[in-house]
Design a protein around this motif. Structure first.
Motif, PDB file in Angstrom:
ATOM      1  N   SER A  32      -6.265  30.032  -2.007  1.00  0.00           N
ATOM      2  CA  SER A  32      -5.299  30.368  -0.970  1.00  0.00           C
ATOM      3  C   SER A  32      -5.177  29.188  -0.017  1.00  0.00           C
ATOM      4  O   SER A  32      -6.103  28.364   0.098  1.00  0.00           O
ATOM      5  CB  SER A  32      -5.737  31.625  -0.207  1.00  0.00           C
ATOM      6  N   PRO A  33      -4.051  29.053   0.679  1.00  0.00           N
ATOM      7  CA  PRO A  33      -3.889  27.931   1.618  1.00  0.00           C
ATOM      8  C   PRO A  33      -4.828  28.050   2.806  1.00  0.00           C
ATOM      9  O   PRO A  33      -5.530  29.049   2.980  1.00  0.00           O
ATOM     10  CB  PRO A  33      -2.424  28.049   2.044  1.00  0.00           C
ATOM     11  N   SER A  34      -4.838  27.010   3.612  1.00  0.00           N
ATOM     12  CA  SER A  34      -5.680  27.012   4.802  1.00  0.00           C
ATOM     13  C   SER A  34      -5.274  28.141   5.734  1.00  0.00           C
ATOM     14  O   SER A  34      -4.107  28.525   5.815  1.00  0.00           O
ATOM     15  CB  SER A  34      -5.566  25.662   5.524  1.00  0.00           C
ATOM     16  N   ALA A  52      -4.189  16.619  25.769  1.00  0.00           N
ATOM     17  CA  ALA A  52      -3.967  16.595  27.214  1.00  0.00           C
ATOM     18  C   ALA A  52      -4.860  17.577  27.950  1.00  0.00           C
ATOM     19  O   ALA A  52      -5.154  17.390  29.133  1.00  0.00           O
ATOM     20  CB  ALA A  52      -2.493  16.889  27.517  1.00  0.00           C
ATOM     21  N   SER A  53      -5.301  18.626  27.281  1.00  0.00           N
ATOM     22  CA  SER A  53      -6.167  19.637  27.911  1.00  0.00           C
ATOM     23  C   SER A  53      -7.644  19.357  27.687  1.00  0.00           C
ATOM     24  O   SER A  53      -8.477  20.237  27.937  1.00  0.00           O
ATOM     25  CB  SER A  53      -5.812  21.020  27.362  1.00  0.00           C
ATOM     26  N   ASN A  54      -7.971  18.143  27.217  1.00  0.00           N
ATOM     27  CA  ASN A  54      -9.363  17.742  26.964  1.00  0.00           C
ATOM     28  C   ASN A  54     -10.027  18.599  25.894  1.00  0.00           C
ATOM     29  O   ASN A  54     -11.236  18.808  25.925  1.00  0.00           O
ATOM     30  CB  ASN A  54     -10.182  17.781  28.258  1.00  0.00           C
ATOM     31  N   PHE A  55      -9.245  19.103  24.949  1.00  0.00           N
ATOM     32  CA  PHE A  55      -9.787  19.836  23.810  1.00  0.00           C
ATOM     33  C   PHE A  55      -9.774  18.919  22.588  1.00  0.00           C
ATOM     34  O   PHE A  55      -8.870  18.101  22.422  1.00  0.00           O
ATOM     35  CB  PHE A  55      -8.962  21.096  23.524  1.00  0.00           C
ATOM     36  N   MET A  56     -10.770  19.094  21.720  1.00  0.00           N
ATOM     37  CA  MET A  56     -10.868  18.290  20.516  1.00  0.00           C
ATOM     38  C   MET A  56     -10.018  18.896  19.406  1.00  0.00           C
ATOM     39  O   MET A  56     -10.024  20.113  19.211  1.00  0.00           O
ATOM     40  CB  MET A  56     -12.321  18.176  20.070  1.00  0.00           C
ATOM     41  N   TRP A  57      -9.309  18.047  18.675  1.00  0.00           N
ATOM     42  CA  TRP A  57      -8.457  18.513  17.597  1.00  0.00           C
ATOM     43  C   TRP A  57      -8.448  17.483  16.473  1.00  0.00           C
ATOM     44  O   TRP A  57      -8.762  16.309  16.660  1.00  0.00           O
ATOM     45  CB  TRP A  57      -7.033  18.769  18.080  1.00  0.00           C
ATOM     46  N   ILE A  58      -8.075  17.968  15.279  1.00  0.00           N
ATOM     47  CA  ILE A  58      -7.935  17.127  14.101  1.00  0.00           C
ATOM     48  C   ILE A  58      -6.609  17.466  13.440  1.00  0.00           C
ATOM     49  O   ILE A  58      -6.085  18.573  13.627  1.00  0.00           O
ATOM     50  CB  ILE A  58      -9.099  17.316  13.104  1.00  0.00           C
ATOM     51  N   PRO A  59      -6.014  16.565  12.684  1.00  0.00           N
ATOM     52  CA  PRO A  59      -4.746  16.868  12.011  1.00  0.00           C
ATOM     53  C   PRO A  59      -4.917  17.984  10.980  1.00  0.00           C
ATOM     54  O   PRO A  59      -5.949  18.102  10.326  1.00  0.00           O
ATOM     55  CB  PRO A  59      -4.357  15.545  11.354  1.00  0.00           C
ATOM     56  N   TYR A  60      -3.888  18.787  10.858  1.00  0.00           N
ATOM     57  CA  TYR A  60      -3.901  19.894   9.896  1.00  0.00           C
ATOM     58  C   TYR A  60      -3.464  19.394   8.529  1.00  0.00           C
ATOM     59  O   TYR A  60      -2.470  18.667   8.403  1.00  0.00           O
ATOM     60  CB  TYR A  60      -2.973  21.012  10.377  1.00  0.00           C
ATOM     61  N   GLU A  61      -4.218  19.787   7.496  1.00  0.00           N
ATOM     62  CA  GLU A  61      -3.883  19.468   6.114  1.00  0.00           C
ATOM     63  C   GLU A  61      -3.905  20.756   5.300  1.00  0.00           C
ATOM     64  O   GLU A  61      -4.885  21.510   5.345  1.00  0.00           O
ATOM     65  CB  GLU A  61      -4.875  18.454   5.522  1.00  0.00           C
ATOM     66  N   GLU A  62      -2.831  20.980   4.565  1.00  0.00           N
ATOM     67  CA  GLU A  62      -2.721  22.206   3.773  1.00  0.00           C
ATOM     68  C   GLU A  62      -3.792  22.247   2.685  1.00  0.00           C
ATOM     69  O   GLU A  62      -3.981  21.284   1.942  1.00  0.00           O
ATOM     70  CB  GLU A  62      -1.331  22.289   3.129  1.00  0.00           C
ATOM     71  N   GLY A  63      -4.507  23.374   2.600  1.00  0.00           N
ATOM     72  CA  GLY A  63      -5.548  23.549   1.600  1.00  0.00           C
ATOM     73  C   GLY A  63      -6.897  22.966   1.975  1.00  0.00           C
ATOM     74  O   GLY A  63      -7.837  23.048   1.174  1.00  0.00           O
ATOM     75  N   ARG A  64      -7.013  22.407   3.154  1.00  0.00           N
ATOM     76  CA  ARG A  64      -8.271  21.781   3.559  1.00  0.00           C
ATOM     77  C   ARG A  64      -9.224  22.813   4.137  1.00  0.00           C
ATOM     78  O   ARG A  64      -8.830  23.667   4.919  1.00  0.00           O
ATOM     79  CB  ARG A  64      -8.013  20.687   4.593  1.00  0.00           C
ATOM     80  N   PHE A  71     -26.071  21.794  -0.298  1.00  0.00           N
ATOM     81  CA  PHE A  71     -26.868  21.734  -1.524  1.00  0.00           C
ATOM     82  C   PHE A  71     -26.063  21.242  -2.726  1.00  0.00           C
ATOM     83  O   PHE A  71     -26.541  21.328  -3.847  1.00  0.00           O
ATOM     84  CB  PHE A  71     -27.479  23.105  -1.833  1.00  0.00           C
ATOM     85  N   GLY A  72     -24.848  20.766  -2.498  1.00  0.00           N
ATOM     86  CA  GLY A  72     -24.109  20.105  -3.556  1.00  0.00           C
ATOM     87  C   GLY A  72     -23.097  20.916  -4.302  1.00  0.00           C
ATOM     88  O   GLY A  72     -22.632  20.462  -5.360  1.00  0.00           O
ATOM     89  N   CYS A  73     -22.710  22.085  -3.834  1.00  0.00           N
ATOM     90  CA  CYS A  73     -21.636  22.834  -4.491  1.00  0.00           C
ATOM     91  C   CYS A  73     -20.313  22.109  -4.263  1.00  0.00           C
ATOM     92  O   CYS A  73     -19.954  21.794  -3.128  1.00  0.00           O
ATOM     93  CB  CYS A  73     -21.574  24.263  -3.946  1.00  0.00           C
ATOM     94  N   ASN A  74     -19.590  21.863  -5.345  1.00  0.00           N
ATOM     95  CA  ASN A  74     -18.417  20.994  -5.297  1.00  0.00           C
ATOM     96  C   ASN A  74     -17.143  21.768  -4.971  1.00  0.00           C
ATOM     97  O   ASN A  74     -16.189  21.797  -5.744  1.00  0.00           O
ATOM     98  CB  ASN A  74     -18.258  20.266  -6.642  1.00  0.00           C
ATOM     99  N   PHE A  75     -17.100  22.406  -3.837  1.00  0.00           N
ATOM    100  CA  PHE A  75     -15.867  23.039  -3.364  1.00  0.00           C
ATOM    101  C   PHE A  75     -16.036  23.322  -1.876  1.00  0.00           C
ATOM    102  O   PHE A  75     -17.152  23.461  -1.365  1.00  0.00           O
ATOM    103  CB  PHE A  75     -15.541  24.332  -4.133  1.00  0.00           C
ATOM    104  N   GLY A  76     -14.885  23.377  -1.196  1.00  0.00           N
ATOM    105  CA  GLY A  76     -14.914  23.700   0.221  1.00  0.00           C
ATOM    106  C   GLY A  76     -15.263  25.151   0.455  1.00  0.00           C
ATOM    107  O   GLY A  76     -14.766  26.051  -0.235  1.00  0.00           O
ATOM    108  N   LEU A  77     -16.112  25.379   1.429  1.00  0.00           N
ATOM    109  CA  LEU A  77     -16.601  26.730   1.688  1.00  0.00           C
ATOM    110  C   LEU A  77     -15.643  27.462   2.617  1.00  0.00           C
ATOM    111  O   LEU A  77     -15.201  26.916   3.635  1.00  0.00           O
ATOM    112  CB  LEU A  77     -17.995  26.682   2.315  1.00  0.00           C
ATOM    113  N   SER A  78     -15.344  28.683   2.271  1.00  0.00           N
ATOM    114  CA  SER A  78     -14.563  29.542   3.151  1.00  0.00           C
ATOM    115  C   SER A  78     -15.489  30.203   4.167  1.00  0.00           C
ATOM    116  O   SER A  78     -16.683  29.911   4.244  1.00  0.00           O
ATOM    117  CB  SER A  78     -13.803  30.583   2.321  1.00  0.00           C
ATOM    118  N   ASP A  79     -14.956  31.110   4.947  1.00  0.00           N
ATOM    119  CA  ASP A  79     -15.731  31.729   6.029  1.00  0.00           C
ATOM    120  C   ASP A  79     -16.855  32.599   5.472  1.00  0.00           C
ATOM    121  O   ASP A  79     -16.676  33.322   4.488  1.00  0.00           O
ATOM    122  CB  ASP A  79     -14.817  32.585   6.908  1.00  0.00           C
TER     123      ASP A  79
END
Length: 365
Positions: A32-34, A52-64, A71-79
């Motif tokens: 599923s998408p991000s 501007a509000s002194n909050f930290m942010w990163i660019p959004y990438e679909e599927g990231r 421990f080396g599992c080769n996939f991004g972990l969901s919640d």
């Protein structure tokens, strides 16, 4: 009664064994998408930027995904996905591996595991009571053997009660696992990323919450998520709750969050709309400043305009009522004066009456 209790906990145990060793052997998060709200690792904030509000942010990438298995599992972990070192794979809502039952306690086995703990304790209590009754009433040849069996059953009951109370409190009433509880996470610190739009660009704001469980939905809602939405589903240990089939498929999130998480994102989305224009009766507009403090300052002016509008409407209504009453009084005075005058002129008869009289006279002639 004893057969029913034994059948329940034995059936639930077999279900846990089958799911642990034969199902989900190559589990992966749903494709599923991000999501709009995602659990993140603390290391994600190292390359973050400040807005501007002194909050930290990163660019959004679909599927990231913002979590990785250490421990080396080769996939991004969901919640709420954690690694089981005994099975050597990551599992959703993973709590622990029970060495006594040889089962992994995670999303699909939490409900039958709780049934095993409950009915195994009930079976121990019931068997101990029957044994004590038999020793007290009948003459048993092997009294030392019966006594040892009773003491062993009592010890099992005590251990099960101690484990059951803790597990029921965490898994059932708090909707929490060991890794998320204070036993492993002393600070109870959770990191999340919230999707939002800033100037036409989609971003992920990084936020940290301390001391609050983001998946604690309340006692009643936790029971519905663990045991089932309807009461009759609670009686069937093999009936999986809704969150098992819908994991990763909720709208904008993998699993439902607590109210304070949803409120935080709604406030984040409503931040650009804090500038509100209020138009008065004279066509003038006053644009209030952004922020909650400015909105609170603008409320008295808006309330005063509303009060003026109400008062003007009331005054117009009263004036209209007064004019109607005065007109009614004038008409009543004219009627009374016309009835009292002796030589008052009769009103002119309509033309239709004259035509009818002329027709009658012509016919009689």
């Amino acid at each position: 009664m004893s057969v029913f209790i034994k059948a329940v906990w034995l059936g639930a145990w077999v279900q846990c064994l089958v799911i642990t060793w034969f199902c989900d052997r190559k589990w992966r998060p749903p494709n599923s998408p991000s999501k709009n709200i995602m659990q993140a690792d603390p290391e994600v904030g190292w390359d973050a930027r400040g807005d501007a509000s002194n909050f930290m942010w990163i660019p959004y990438e679909e599927g990231r995904r913002l979590r990785k298995c250490p421990f080396g599992c080769n996939f991004g972990l969901s919640d709420r996905v954690y690694h089981c070192s005994r099975l050597r794979r990551c599992l959703p809502v993973y709590d622990h591996f029970c060495d006594y039952l040889k089962v992994a306690v995670y999303l699909r086995t939490i409900k039958p595991y709780l049934y095993v703990l409950l009915f195994l304790a009930l079976d121990s209590v019931f068997s101990s009571a029957i044994s004590l009754f038999a020793v007290a009433r009948y003459k048993v040849l092997y009294v030392p053997f019966a006594g040892s069996v009773i003491m062993g059953a009592i010890m099992v009951v005590m251990v099960l009660i101690m484990c059951t109370m803790r597990k029921f409190y965490l898994l059932l009433f708090r909707n929490s696992v060991v890794i998320e509880s204070k036993y492993c996470n002393q600070l109870r610190r959770f990191h999340f990323a919230f999707k939002y739009n800033e100037g036409g660009e989609w971003r992920l704001r990084l936020s940290t919450f301390d001391g609050q469980d983001p998946w604690d939905l309340g006692t009643v809602e936790n029971l519905h998520h663990v045991l089932g939405r309807h009461w009759w589903q609670w009686l069937l240990f093999w009936w999986q709750p809704e969150r098992v089939s819908r994991y990763g498929r909720y709208a904008g999130q993998d699993l439902p969050f607590a109210d304070f998480i949803n409120t935080y994102r709604s406030d984040l989305l409503m931040a650009p709309f804090n500038s509100v224009a209020v138009v008065d009766d004279f066509g003038l507009s006053s644009i209030h400043e952004q922020g909650s403090s400015s909105r609170q300052q603008s409320r008295p002016s808006v309330n005063s305009r509303r009060e003026q509008q109400r008062s003007s409407a009331v005054s117009r209504h009263r004036s209209m009522q007064g004019s109607e009453e005065s007109a009614f009084n004038r008409r009543s005075v004219q009627r009374s004066s016309g009835s009292s005058a002796p030589h008052a002129e009769e009103p002119a008869r309509p033309v239709r009456d004259r035509r009818r009289r002329f027709e009658l006279t012509s016919t009689t002639q």
